[in-house]
Design a protein around this motif. Structure first.
Motif, PDB file in Angstrom:
ATOM      1  N   HIS A  60       0.839  -1.213   0.000  1.00  0.00           N
ATOM      2  CA  HIS A  60       0.000   0.000   0.000  1.00  0.00           C
ATOM      3  C   HIS A  60       0.867   1.254   0.000  1.00  0.00           C
ATOM      4  O   HIS A  60       0.584   2.211  -0.730  1.00  0.00           O
ATOM      5  N   PHE A  92       0.906   4.064  -2.748  1.00  0.00           N
ATOM      6  CA  PHE A  92       0.603   5.437  -2.345  1.00  0.00           C
ATOM      7  C   PHE A  92       1.708   6.392  -2.810  1.00  0.00           C
ATOM      8  O   PHE A  92       1.427   7.504  -3.303  1.00  0.00           O
ATOM      9  N   LEU A 136      -7.597   8.998  -4.955  1.00  0.00           N
ATOM     10  CA  LEU A 136      -7.021   8.648  -3.657  1.00  0.00           C
ATOM     11  C   LEU A 136      -8.041   7.905  -2.803  1.00  0.00           C
ATOM     12  O   LEU A 136      -7.700   6.929  -2.117  1.00  0.00           O
TER      13      LEU A 136
END
Length: 250
Positions: free
Chosen positions: A69, A73, A208
């Motif tokens: 993740h 990100f 996002l």
């Protein structure tokens, strides 16, 4: 490697269990008690070992999800930062190009205005005085002609000053209107740029949110799987099947 270790432990427990049974059949109860206690110790140790192995593996799985993740990100921010940076550069280029074009157009417009050489339109009073001046001169009344000429020259100077002043005001007014039109054009461009900027921010926020939601879904699914795995292990421990059944055996 873990399967081999589990099989070896299971083999040893079977051997020890068979030894306990033999001792029991032969009436060697002290040795049977010793074997029984040893079996209990080994089973407890094996259960704890498997719990710890499962816990370590599950921690590694959760860390793997976290690391994946964080990498996603970071890539997300890098891509969007570059995308928004390129947008700002392009927007700045558009604004600068428009300003340069406006400056060139203003210079052309100013030359165009200055090139229109209009002649002043004198008043009837001045024209009449000039006629009187000419008439007196033709009549050789020079003294009177001179007086009228002085009066005419003064009036002409005043009218010329007024005409120049008015022409300057007209030029400034036309130039001001031209500048206002160009300013409105620039403001419209800046508004379009700002609209695009806001749309980019909105799209980034939505992307996002989707990224975070995917992460939460993966995390929740992993937690559910790991919880189920822990429950199954505890049931195996409680049933005794974990240390009595050989993995992969019949």
């Amino acid at each position: 490697m873990a399967d081999n270790e589990d099989t070896a432990v299971a083999d040893f427990l079977e051997i020890l269990e068979e030894h306990r049974k033999n001792c029991e059949r032969q009436g060697k109860y002290v040795e049977a008690e010793i074997a029984k206690n040893r079996l209990d110790e080994l089973k407890l140790h094996e259960e704890n070992r498997r719990r710890e192995a499962m816990r370590s593996r599950q921690i590694a799985e959760r860390l793997g999800v976290e690391e994946a993740h964080m990498l996603e990100f970071q890539q997300f921010n890098m891509i969007w930062d570059r995308k928004m940076g390129e947008y700002e550069m392009h927007a700045e280029e558009l604004v600068e190009a428009m300003k340069e074009r406006h400056s060139a157009e203003l210079r052309d417009y100013q030359r165009q205005l200055m090139g229109k050489q209009t002649r002043p339109k004198f008043s009837k009073d001045l024209l009449n005085l000039r006629k009187i001046q000419d008439t007196l001169a033709k009549q050789k009344e020079y003294a009177e002609a001179h007086k009228i000429k002085l009066k005419s020259d003064a009036l002409e100077a005043w009218e010329l000053e007024k005409w120049h002043s008015q022409r300057q005001q007209d030029l400034l007014l036309k130039e001001g209107k031209f500048k206002h039109i160009k300013l409105q054009e620039l403001i419209a461009l800046q508004k379009r740029i700002q609209t695009g900027r806001e749309e980019q921010k909105k799209q980034r926020h939505q992307d996002l949110e989707r990224l975070l939601q995917r992460y939460q879904n993966v995390k929740a699914e992993l937690e559910a799987q790991q919880n189920l795995e822990r429950v199954r292990m505890e049931k195996l421990v409680q049933s005794g099947a974990m240390t009595t059944t050989r993995r992969g055996g019949g």
